[in-house]
Design a protein around this motif. Structure first.
Motif, PDB file in Angstrom:
ATOM      1  N   UNK A 185      40.719  43.896  35.173  1.00 33.90           N
ATOM      2  CA  UNK A 185      39.937  45.104  35.428  1.00 33.90           C
ATOM      3  C   UNK A 185      39.060  44.928  36.667  1.00 33.90           C
ATOM      4  N   UNK A 186      38.447  43.768  36.823  1.00 30.94           N
ATOM      5  CA  UNK A 186      37.557  43.512  37.963  1.00 30.94           C
ATOM      6  C   UNK A 186      38.326  43.418  39.278  1.00 30.94           C
ATOM      7  N   UNK A 187      39.591  43.088  39.191  1.00 29.83           N
ATOM      8  CA  UNK A 187      40.421  43.028  40.395  1.00 29.83           C
ATOM      9  C   UNK A 187      40.936  44.414  40.798  1.00 29.83           C
ATOM     10  N   UNK A 188      40.701  45.404  39.931  1.00 31.73           N
ATOM     11  CA  UNK A 188      41.214  46.743  40.196  1.00 31.73           C
ATOM     12  C   UNK A 188      42.576  46.991  39.581  1.00 31.73           C
ATOM     13  N   UNK A 189      43.001  46.091  38.707  1.00 36.38           N
ATOM     14  CA  UNK A 189      44.300  46.242  38.065  1.00 36.38           C
ATOM     15  C   UNK A 189      44.174  46.630  36.615  1.00 36.38           C
ATOM     16  N   UNK A 190      45.275  46.720  35.926  1.00 38.01           N
ATOM     17  CA  UNK A 190      45.349  46.918  34.478  1.00 38.01           C
ATOM     18  C   UNK A 190      46.811  46.916  34.096  1.00 38.01           C
ATOM     19  N   UNK A 191      47.101  47.139  32.828  1.00 40.45           N
ATOM     20  CA  UNK A 191      48.490  47.127  32.375  1.00 40.45           C
ATOM     21  C   UNK A 191      49.198  48.454  32.613  1.00 40.45           C
ATOM     22  N   UNK A 192      48.463  49.542  32.414  1.00 41.61           N
ATOM     23  CA  UNK A 192      49.041  50.883  32.577  1.00 41.61           C
ATOM     24  C   UNK A 192      48.128  51.697  33.494  1.00 41.61           C
ATOM     25  N   UNK A 193      48.716  52.363  34.478  1.00 41.10           N
ATOM     26  CA  UNK A 193      47.954  53.182  35.419  1.00 41.10           C
ATOM     27  C   UNK A 193      47.577  54.514  34.768  1.00 41.10           C
ATOM     28  N   UNK A 205      46.522  42.424  39.633  1.00 47.89           N
ATOM     29  CA  UNK A 205      46.590  41.558  38.457  1.00 47.89           C
ATOM     30  C   UNK A 205      46.956  40.130  38.840  1.00 47.89           C
ATOM     31  N   UNK A 206      47.813  39.990  39.843  1.00 53.67           N
ATOM     32  CA  UNK A 206      48.180  38.653  40.299  1.00 53.67           C
ATOM     33  C   UNK A 206      46.954  37.929  40.855  1.00 53.67           C
ATOM     34  N   UNK A 207      46.152  38.651  41.611  1.00 50.65           N
ATOM     35  CA  UNK A 207      44.936  38.044  42.162  1.00 50.65           C
ATOM     36  C   UNK A 207      44.010  37.578  41.043  1.00 50.65           C
ATOM     37  N   UNK A 208      43.941  38.359  39.979  1.00 48.68           N
ATOM     38  CA  UNK A 208      43.081  38.003  38.846  1.00 48.68           C
ATOM     39  C   UNK A 208      43.552  36.723  38.165  1.00 48.68           C
ATOM     40  N   UNK A 209      44.854  36.638  37.874  1.00 46.42           N
ATOM     41  CA  UNK A 209      45.367  35.444  37.196  1.00 46.42           C
ATOM     42  C   UNK A 209      45.249  34.207  38.081  1.00 46.42           C
ATOM     43  N   UNK A 210      45.433  34.394  39.379  1.00 40.89           N
ATOM     44  CA  UNK A 210      45.310  33.254  40.280  1.00 40.89           C
ATOM     45  C   UNK A 210      43.870  32.745  40.323  1.00 40.89           C
ATOM     46  N   UNK A 211      42.904  33.663  40.228  1.00 42.98           N
ATOM     47  CA  UNK A 211      41.507  33.248  40.196  1.00 42.98           C
ATOM     48  C   UNK A 211      41.214  32.446  38.928  1.00 42.98           C
ATOM     49  N   UNK A 270      31.263  41.361  39.244  1.00 45.70           N
ATOM     50  CA  UNK A 270      32.278  42.247  39.807  1.00 45.70           C
ATOM     51  C   UNK A 270      33.337  41.424  40.535  1.00 45.70           C
ATOM     52  N   UNK A 271      34.539  41.960  40.564  1.00 42.27           N
ATOM     53  CA  UNK A 271      35.610  41.340  41.316  1.00 42.27           C
ATOM     54  C   UNK A 271      35.940  42.175  42.541  1.00 42.27           C
ATOM     55  N   UNK A 272      37.080  41.940  43.154  1.00 42.96           N
ATOM     56  CA  UNK A 272      37.472  42.703  44.343  1.00 42.96           C
ATOM     57  C   UNK A 272      37.574  44.207  44.090  1.00 42.96           C
ATOM     58  N   UNK A 273      37.814  44.582  42.841  1.00 47.13           N
ATOM     59  CA  UNK A 273      37.937  45.998  42.500  1.00 47.13           C
ATOM     60  C   UNK A 273      36.685  46.584  41.887  1.00 47.13           C
ATOM     61  N   UNK A 373      53.333  29.912  36.367  1.00 47.04           N
ATOM     62  CA  UNK A 373      53.290  30.712  37.585  1.00 47.04           C
ATOM     63  C   UNK A 373      52.755  32.096  37.230  1.00 47.04           C
ATOM     64  N   UNK A 374      51.569  32.468  37.723  1.00 48.93           N
ATOM     65  CA  UNK A 374      50.999  33.773  37.373  1.00 48.93           C
ATOM     66  C   UNK A 374      51.924  34.950  37.674  1.00 48.93           C
ATOM     67  N   UNK A 375      52.667  34.859  38.752  1.00 54.14           N
ATOM     68  CA  UNK A 375      53.579  35.956  39.096  1.00 54.14           C
ATOM     69  C   UNK A 375      54.685  36.096  38.052  1.00 54.14           C
TER      70      UNK A 375
END
Length: 391
Positions: A185-193, A205-211, A270-273, A373-375
């Motif tokens: 959520x903090x990265x600006x992602x989620x599971x469903x738009x 979401x990838x950025x979040x898991x990598x963090x 807060x994250x990037x999002x 691998x987060x991806x």
């Protein structure tokens, strides 16, 4: 675990049907919650003359499914937003909203989490958000002040490293989407738009898991299971972690099990999002096969009235789901302001039939995130999620 019951048909090894009696099946964060619910149900039983037994599930979802399949479910029970659609779709749940006298008092956003095809299938019992719980003593010992409360990911990572010692990790949380999801959520992602499209494999979401994986790799974050604790609150209470990401139920658990711990709660950084947290709307469901639905509904009304919800808030830290209790709660629990503030930007687990299976598989991969691998993890979640949304 063998469960005995006096209820009207609860599926157990020894439970005989007793029409008129009720069985209440719950999942609890700890003794504080269990004791509060048992006390409330006992008070209602004494007042109404209807016997009711509270049973604490070892695996709530599994035991609900077993009861529904056998045709002998508990009469009323805790229900999560992620399991509600599937149970509603197969006819296991009574559309309780049509029966509740206090249905208009629930916050609309919370009711929406338990609404399926236009019908309300659970009475919201409370709601919670996730915040950052900080051990004051560990914080001071590390030379940190209020000015160091993290407001960004970089700051969170920095204080977690500073708080990590040979016998204590800086940050811990349970290895599950219901905690790690805050970073999505903090990265600006989620599971469903918002348009209903599956977006689990998004760059955000990838950025979040990598963090998160980076913090796991440097040892400043460890999942509670790696510390021998059942959940983040236990790891925090035992002094194995200086910070944890938990919901307001941790207040009651710490008060009951670890009263010597001095702590404070802050909003998550807060994250990037931007800011992001998760909201959990626990509900009371009534079985369609219950032999005493009228009494079950009356008990639900009692358990969700203003006074009872405020008592639950005092006992184990949840926030009331009824509008009539909001102002009193704010006045009584100013130290939990961070949890309430999170309600303005919190996300719910998507309300989809089958989402619980998707989350379960996601959780199994989160457990081993440090070596995965987060991806690839997000690609798997996307493939599982796609059939549920059709987009």
């Amino acid at each position: 675990m063998t469960l005995s019951a006096c209820g009207s048909g609860f599926d157990s090894a020894s439970g005989a049907d007793t029409p008129g009696d009720l069985t209440v099946l719950i999942g609890a964060s700890g003794d504080a919650e269990t004791n509060a619910v048992k006390s409330a149900v006992a008070a209602w039983s004494a007042q109404s003359g209807t016997k009711a037994e509270v049973v604490v599930a070892s695996d709530l979802s599994q035991q609900l499914s077993q009861g529904f399949t056998s045709g002998r479910p508990a009469d009323l029970f805790y229900l999560s937003g992620e399991t509600m659609p599937g149970f509603a779709a197969n006819g296991a749940l009574e559309p309780v909203g049509e029966r509740l006298a206090n249905v208009g008092d629930f916050h609309d956003a919370i009711k929406a989490s338990f609404t399926y095809k236009g019908k309300l299938y659970a009475a919201p019992k409370d709601f919670s958000t996730l915040g950052l719980v900080i051990n004051r003593d560990a914080w001071a010992a590390a030379g940190l002040t209020d000015a160091d409360i993290p407001t960004t990911w970089d700051q969170l990572a920095a204080v977690a490293r500073k708080l990590t010692t040979p016998g204590r990790v800086g940050l811990s949380m349970s290895p599950e989407f219901a905690r790690l999801g805050v970073f999505l959520a903090q990265a600006g992602g989620w599971l469903v738009a918002p348009d209903g499209k599956a977006v689990a494999d998004s760059p955000e979401n990838l950025r979040a898991l990598e963090f998160v994986k980076g913090m796991l790799a440097d040892g400043s974050l460890k999942f509670s299971s790696a510390l021998g604790a059942g959940w983040g609150g236990e790891a925090f209470g035992k002094g194995l972690a200086a910070m944890t990401i938990e919901g307001n139920w941790v207040v009651g658990a710490l008060k009951n099990d670890f009263p010597a711990i001095s702590y404070r709660v802050a909003e998550l950084p807060a994250g990037p999002g931007g800011r992001g947290t998760m909201q959990f709307n626990g509900g009371w469901g009534v079985a369609a096969d219950s032999k005493n639905k009228d009494a079950a509904v009356k008990l639900v009304e009692y358990l969700t009235n203003t006074d009872r919800q405020l008592a639950f808030a005092d006992a184990f830290g949840v926030m009331p789901s009824v509008k009539s209790a909001a102002q009193q709660w704010k006045t009584k629990f100013p130290q939990q302001a961070a949890f309430l503030a999170g309600g303005d930007y919190a996300k719910n687990i998507p309300n989809l039939v089958g989402i619980s299976d998707v989350i379960k598989d996601f959780n199994s991969q989160i457990e081993g995130l440090v070596t995965r691998d987060p991806k690839a993890v997000l690609g798997s979640v996307q493939r599982n999620l796609q059939p549920l949304v059709g987009k």
